[in-house]
Design an enzyme around this catalytic site. Structure first.
Site, PDB file in Angstrom:
ATOM      1  N   GLU A 229      42.314 -29.627  11.225  1.00  0.00           N
ATOM      2  CA  GLU A 229      42.319 -28.328  10.551  1.00  0.00           C
ATOM      3  C   GLU A 229      43.287 -27.379  11.245  1.00  0.00           C
ATOM      4  O   GLU A 229      43.270 -26.178  11.013  1.00  0.00           O
ATOM      5  CB  GLU A 229      40.916 -27.733  10.497  1.00  0.00           C
ATOM      6  CG  GLU A 229      40.249 -27.566  11.852  1.00  0.00           C
ATOM      7  CD  GLU A 229      39.031 -26.661  11.790  1.00  0.00           C
ATOM      8  OE1 GLU A 229      39.163 -25.523  11.340  1.00  0.00           O
ATOM      9  OE2 GLU A 229      37.945 -27.116  12.215  1.00  0.00           O
TER      10      GLU A 229
ATOM     11  N   CYS B  73      35.889 -29.278  10.658  1.00  0.00           N
ATOM     12  CA  CYS B  73      35.758 -30.329  11.674  1.00  0.00           C
ATOM     13  C   CYS B  73      35.438 -31.704  11.079  1.00  0.00           C
ATOM     14  O   CYS B  73      35.116 -32.633  11.825  1.00  0.00           O
ATOM     15  CB  CYS B  73      34.685 -29.937  12.686  1.00  0.00           C
ATOM     16  SG  CYS B  73      34.872 -28.258  13.284  1.00  0.00           S
TER      17      CYS B  73
ATOM     18  N   THR C 262      33.708 -20.737  22.598  1.00  0.00           N
ATOM     19  CA  THR C 262      33.417 -22.012  21.934  1.00  0.00           C
ATOM     20  C   THR C 262      34.704 -22.692  21.429  1.00  0.00           C
ATOM     21  O   THR C 262      34.675 -23.500  20.528  1.00  0.00           O
ATOM     22  CB  THR C 262      32.402 -21.857  20.771  1.00  0.00           C
ATOM     23  OG1 THR C 262      32.958 -20.996  19.758  1.00  0.00           O
ATOM     24  CG2 THR C 262      31.099 -21.260  21.252  1.00  0.00           C
TER      25      THR C 262
ATOM     26  N   SER D 285      27.118 -20.190  10.315  1.00  0.00           N
ATOM     27  CA  SER D 285      27.616 -21.563  10.531  1.00  0.00           C
ATOM     28  C   SER D 285      26.555 -22.414  11.233  1.00  0.00           C
ATOM     29  O   SER D 285      26.405 -23.603  10.924  1.00  0.00           O
ATOM     30  CB  SER D 285      28.938 -21.567  11.304  1.00  0.00           C
ATOM     31  OG  SER D 285      28.740 -21.264  12.662  1.00  0.00           O
TER      32      SER D 285
ATOM     33  N   HIS E 297      28.556 -33.652  16.043  1.00  0.00           N
ATOM     34  CA  HIS E 297      29.652 -32.696  16.141  1.00  0.00           C
ATOM     35  C   HIS E 297      29.156 -31.612  17.106  1.00  0.00           C
ATOM     36  O   HIS E 297      28.063 -31.092  16.925  1.00  0.00           O
ATOM     37  CB  HIS E 297      29.982 -32.105  14.772  1.00  0.00           C
ATOM     38  CG  HIS E 297      30.869 -30.908  14.863  1.00  0.00           C
ATOM     39  ND1 HIS E 297      32.077 -30.965  15.515  1.00  0.00           N
ATOM     40  CD2 HIS E 297      30.722 -29.627  14.449  1.00  0.00           C
ATOM     41  CE1 HIS E 297      32.638 -29.768  15.488  1.00  0.00           C
ATOM     42  NE2 HIS E 297      31.837 -28.935  14.838  1.00  0.00           N
TER      43      HIS E 297
ATOM     44  N   LYS F 132      19.527 -28.269  20.219  1.00  0.00           N
ATOM     45  CA  LYS F 132      18.661 -27.798  19.130  1.00  0.00           C
ATOM     46  C   LYS F 132      18.634 -28.820  17.999  1.00  0.00           C
ATOM     47  O   LYS F 132      17.593 -29.049  17.379  1.00  0.00           O
ATOM     48  CB  LYS F 132      19.192 -26.473  18.570  1.00  0.00           C
ATOM     49  CG  LYS F 132      19.045 -25.301  19.508  1.00  0.00           C
ATOM     50  CD  LYS F 132      19.576 -24.040  18.833  1.00  0.00           C
ATOM     51  CE  LYS F 132      19.620 -22.889  19.816  1.00  0.00           C
ATOM     52  NZ  LYS F 132      20.015 -21.633  19.181  1.00  0.00           N
TER      53      LYS F 132
ATOM     54  N   ASN G   6      34.792 -27.280  22.154  1.00  0.00           N
ATOM     55  CA  ASN G   6      34.891 -27.764  20.784  1.00  0.00           C
ATOM     56  C   ASN G   6      36.313 -28.262  20.526  1.00  0.00           C
ATOM     57  O   ASN G   6      37.277 -27.564  20.815  1.00  0.00           O
ATOM     58  CB  ASN G   6      34.551 -26.633  19.803  1.00  0.00           C
ATOM     59  CG  ASN G   6      34.291 -27.148  18.395  1.00  0.00           C
ATOM     60  OD1 ASN G   6      34.475 -28.331  18.105  1.00  0.00           O
ATOM     61  ND2 ASN G   6      33.853 -26.267  17.510  1.00  0.00           N
TER      62      ASN G   6
ATOM     63  N   SER H 279      32.562 -27.060   8.530  1.00  0.00           N
ATOM     64  CA  SER H 279      32.179 -25.859   7.785  1.00  0.00           C
ATOM     65  C   SER H 279      32.794 -25.867   6.394  1.00  0.00           C
ATOM     66  O   SER H 279      33.805 -26.509   6.138  1.00  0.00           O
ATOM     67  CB  SER H 279      32.661 -24.618   8.544  1.00  0.00           C
ATOM     68  OG  SER H 279      31.952 -24.507   9.751  1.00  0.00           O
TER      69      SER H 279
HETATM   70  N1  ACO Z   1      21.497 -16.392  29.815  1.00  0.00           N
HETATM   71  C1  ACO Z   1      20.975 -17.396  29.061  1.00  0.00           C
HETATM   72  N2  ACO Z   1      21.041 -17.406  27.698  1.00  0.00           N
HETATM   73  C2  ACO Z   1      21.651 -16.373  27.082  1.00  0.00           C
HETATM   74  C3  ACO Z   1      22.202 -15.292  27.798  1.00  0.00           C
HETATM   75  C4  ACO Z   1      22.102 -15.317  29.228  1.00  0.00           C
HETATM   76  N3  ACO Z   1      22.610 -14.346  29.981  1.00  0.00           N
HETATM   77  N4  ACO Z   1      22.735 -14.439  26.913  1.00  0.00           N
HETATM   78  C5  ACO Z   1      22.528 -14.947  25.683  1.00  0.00           C
HETATM   79  N5  ACO Z   1      21.869 -16.112  25.798  1.00  0.00           N
HETATM   80  C6  ACO Z   1      21.466 -17.021  24.710  1.00  0.00           C
HETATM   81  C7  ACO Z   1      20.905 -16.308  23.511  1.00  0.00           C
HETATM   82  O1  ACO Z   1      19.536 -16.049  23.666  1.00  0.00           O
HETATM   83  C8  ACO Z   1      21.187 -17.313  22.413  1.00  0.00           C
HETATM   84  O2  ACO Z   1      20.214 -18.340  22.467  1.00  0.00           O
HETATM   85  P1  ACO Z   1      19.627 -18.996  21.136  1.00  0.00           P
HETATM   86  O3  ACO Z   1      20.792 -19.712  20.500  1.00  0.00           O
HETATM   87  O4  ACO Z   1      18.602 -19.929  21.605  1.00  0.00           O
HETATM   88  O5  ACO Z   1      19.140 -17.881  20.287  1.00  0.00           O
HETATM   89  C9  ACO Z   1      22.526 -17.959  22.837  1.00  0.00           C
HETATM   90  O6  ACO Z   1      22.660 -17.642  24.226  1.00  0.00           O
HETATM   91  C10 ACO Z   1      23.726 -17.398  22.107  1.00  0.00           C
HETATM   92  O7  ACO Z   1      23.659 -16.005  22.191  1.00  0.00           O
HETATM   93  P2  ACO Z   1      23.970 -15.099  20.930  1.00  0.00           P
HETATM   94  O8  ACO Z   1      23.723 -13.684  21.266  1.00  0.00           O
HETATM   95  O9  ACO Z   1      23.338 -15.680  19.711  1.00  0.00           O
HETATM   96  O10 ACO Z   1      25.526 -15.342  20.883  1.00  0.00           O
HETATM   97  P3  ACO Z   1      26.617 -14.691  19.990  1.00  0.00           P
HETATM   98  O11 ACO Z   1      26.056 -14.188  18.722  1.00  0.00           O
HETATM   99  O12 ACO Z   1      27.344 -13.721  20.834  1.00  0.00           O
HETATM  100  O13 ACO Z   1      27.578 -15.944  19.708  1.00  0.00           O
HETATM  101  C11 ACO Z   1      27.881 -17.959  18.406  1.00  0.00           C
HETATM  102  C12 ACO Z   1      27.139 -17.280  19.548  1.00  0.00           C
HETATM  103  C13 ACO Z   1      27.472 -17.338  17.077  1.00  0.00           C
HETATM  104  C14 ACO Z   1      27.558 -19.449  18.413  1.00  0.00           C
HETATM  105  C15 ACO Z   1      29.416 -17.756  18.632  1.00  0.00           C
HETATM  106  O14 ACO Z   1      29.784 -18.308  19.836  1.00  0.00           O
HETATM  107  C16 ACO Z   1      30.251 -18.329  17.520  1.00  0.00           C
HETATM  108  O15 ACO Z   1      30.461 -17.696  16.487  1.00  0.00           O
HETATM  109  N6  ACO Z   1      30.839 -19.568  17.718  1.00  0.00           N
HETATM  110  C17 ACO Z   1      31.675 -20.216  16.731  1.00  0.00           C
HETATM  111  C18 ACO Z   1      30.902 -20.774  15.575  1.00  0.00           C
HETATM  112  C19 ACO Z   1      30.311 -22.135  15.839  1.00  0.00           C
HETATM  113  O16 ACO Z   1      30.652 -22.804  16.765  1.00  0.00           O
HETATM  114  N7  ACO Z   1      29.420 -22.606  14.929  1.00  0.00           N
HETATM  115  C20 ACO Z   1      28.816 -23.913  15.015  1.00  0.00           C
HETATM  116  C21 ACO Z   1      28.957 -24.791  13.812  1.00  0.00           C
HETATM  117  S1  ACO Z   1      30.482 -24.635  12.955  1.00  0.00           S
HETATM  118  C22 ACO Z   1      31.810 -25.118  13.986  1.00  0.00           C
HETATM  119  O17 ACO Z   1      31.825 -26.154  14.517  1.00  0.00           O
HETATM  120  C23 ACO Z   1      32.908 -24.176  14.159  1.00  0.00           C
END
Ligand code: ACO
Length: 446
Positions: A82, A116, A158, A208, A247, A256, A323, A357
């Site tokens: 991609e 992906c 990521t 996502s 993936h 999870k 990733n 996605s």
């Molecule tokens: N210590 C331990 N854990 C922590 C801490 C800390 N200091 N701070 C946050 N966390 C935990 C949170 O509780 C959360 O846990 P949970 O998932 O069990 O709820 C986790 O870390 C992530 O924290 P969030 O606040 O949810 O993170 P944020 O919203 O800032 O971003 C996200 C996370 C959405 C995954 C972001 O990195 C993203 O958009 N990534 C790209 C999208 C992606 O990879 N999607 C997956 C499928 S699609 C693909 O492959 C592209």
């Protein structure tokens, strides 16, 4: 042909990486957010001297060289990516440069794109070709690779980069199960790349994750139904697989996901004695099951011993490199083959979940029927990881900015002279030498 599958595997990843603990400090987020919250350790990245063509050239050239394969013995090459740098010219045609000396131009296959998932589609095409009347007895090569970069913000940690090349043929040691593929496809706006002037996606990260887990449920249950009807397995569970590969956008999502497979087993068979501690989740609605943090935690706990044994060995590349989009699932395959002693893998069945996605997803499987000792030796991922170079987050950000500035540019030579090549790249790596005034790209190999 019998025993169609993987005969050889090569992985390419960048020599340079940034540490996620350092990145947490630099980004000013709470300690543990990237390392514990996302489950990431290090992240590989490329400067403006690498693009999708260069990483694919590197992976394929090294595959052919390390396993001593003749270019004349290849009848199909497919690329899943991609990372789009040209709206018309495929990466596959760039790879044909490698075939020049052999004079073999009779090579089917082209690029496939959907987030992906492209590598998986390429793999299915290669398997189907070998099973078809079009097959001429030669090998197929599947290339799955991407440079995964995000804008600054929560998604940036990521990212990652890498490319996997697979040699596909008959009488393979790694044999795909027939008639068991399960697919789910749907229209979703969770991650997409409408802005061609930028490398960055438009991403709704939380959506996502939801789409990913929902797709996993559907594909897994579809696969299990096929296992029951086609293979007459009576009560299949996640333990029907010695390993499960996912993936892996970030490793916490994989943990999870593995827990979620246990939840699906529980819903199918709630009276199973392994699930005594989670009976309170029996009557929860499907929708609530995705929202409940208690449920998620409970099934992570139930699955933990198996996760350590049946998933973690495959997460080496995902946690150390990040990733790799299309290469992510196949980087997990390479990690498994490199991390587990080859004699322990014989006779094992491995489940694979592919997600792209937008969205496209499949659950499928393979069995290891013969020794993979030669693949284990070639991959050597732990040692290759050790010889990488750590850069500070500031340097990483500067390099990300450089990629942004040079994206889509023509008539330029990337920064960095030949004397720095040895520090920047592993030997045998292609890198961009020039993009001329007509956007034609030329490469050199270290
Ligand atoms: N210590 C331990 N854990 C922590 C801490 C800390 N200091 N701070 C946050 N966390 C935990 C949170 O509780 C959360 O846990 P949970 O998932 O069990 O709820 C986790 O870390 C992530 O924290 P969030 O606040 O949810 O993170 P944020 O919203 O800032 O971003 C996200 C996370 C959405 C995954 C972001 O990195 C993203 O958009 N990534 C790209 C999208 C992606 O990879 N999607 C997956 C499928 S699609 C693909 O492959 C592209």
């Amino acid at each position: 042909p019998e025993n169609i599958g993987i005969l050889a595997v090569e992985i390419y990843f960048p020599k340079r990486y940034v540490n996620q603990t350092e990145l947490e400090k630099y980004d000013g987020v709470s300690a543990g957010k990237y390392t514990i919250g996302l489950g990431q350790t290090n992240m590989g990245f490329c400067d403006d001297r690498e693009d999708i063509n260069s990483v694919a050239l590197t992976a394929v050239h090294n595959l052919m060289e390390k396993y001593n394969i003749s270019y004349n013995d290849v009848g199909r090459v497919e690329v899943g990516t991609e990372t789009i740098i040209d709206k018309s010219k495929s990466v596959k045609t760039v790879l044909m440069q490698l075939f020049k000396d052999s004079e073999n131009t009779d090579v089917e296959g082209i690029d496939t794109t959907n987030a992906c998932y492209g590598g998986t589609s390429a793999l299915f095409n290669a398997i189907n070709w070998i099973e078809s009347s079009s097959w001429d007895g030669r090998y197929a090569i599947v290339v799955a690779g991407d440079i995964a970069v995000y804008a600054t913000g929560p998604a940036r940690p990521t990212g990652g980069a890498g490319c996997v090349a697979l040699l596909i043929g008959k009488d393979a040691p790694i044999v795909f199960d027939r008639g068991l593929r399960a697919t789910h496809m749907e229209h979703a706006w969770d991650f997409y790349k409408p802005d061609l002037s930028s490398e960055f996606p438009e991403v709704d990260g939380h959506l996502s994750n939801e789409c990913y887990l929902r797709a996993l449920d559907i594909c897994y249950n579809r696969y299990m139904t096929k296992l029951i009807t086609k293979e007459k397995v009576e009560n299949p569970t996640v333990k029907s697989f010695d390993y499960v590969l996912f993936h892996a956008p970030y490793c916490k999502l994989v943990q999870k996901s593995y827990g979620r497979l246990f939840y699906n087993d529980f819903i199918r068979n709630p009276d199973d004695s392994n699930f005594a501690s989670v009976q309170q989740f029996k009557d929860i609605s499907a929708e609530e099951s995705f929202r409940s943090k208690d449920l998620e935690k409970a099934f992570i706990t139930v699955s933990k011993p198996d996760y350590n044994k049946r998933v973690i060995p495959a997460l080496l590349a995902a946690t150390q490199i990040g990733n790799m989009y299309c290469a992510s699932l196949y980087g997990s395959l390479a990690s498994l083959l490199s991390n587990v002693p080859a004699d322990e893998l014989i006779g094992k069945r491995v489940g694979m979940f592919s997600y792209g996605s937008g969205l496209s997803s499949s659950f499928f499987s393979f069995q290891i029927k013969k020794s993979v000792a030669d693949i284990n030796k070639v991959l050597d991922i732990p040692n290759r990881l050790k010889s990488r170079l750590e850069l500070a987050p500031k340097q990483f950000s500067e390099i990300m900015r450089l990629r942004e500035e040079t994206h889509g540019k023509k008539g330029f030579k990337p920064a960095g002279d030949d004397s720095s090549v040895k520090d920047t790249f592993f030997s045998g790596t292609y890198y961009l030498e020039e993009i001329d005034s007509k956007w034609r790209r030329s490469y050199k190999r270290t």
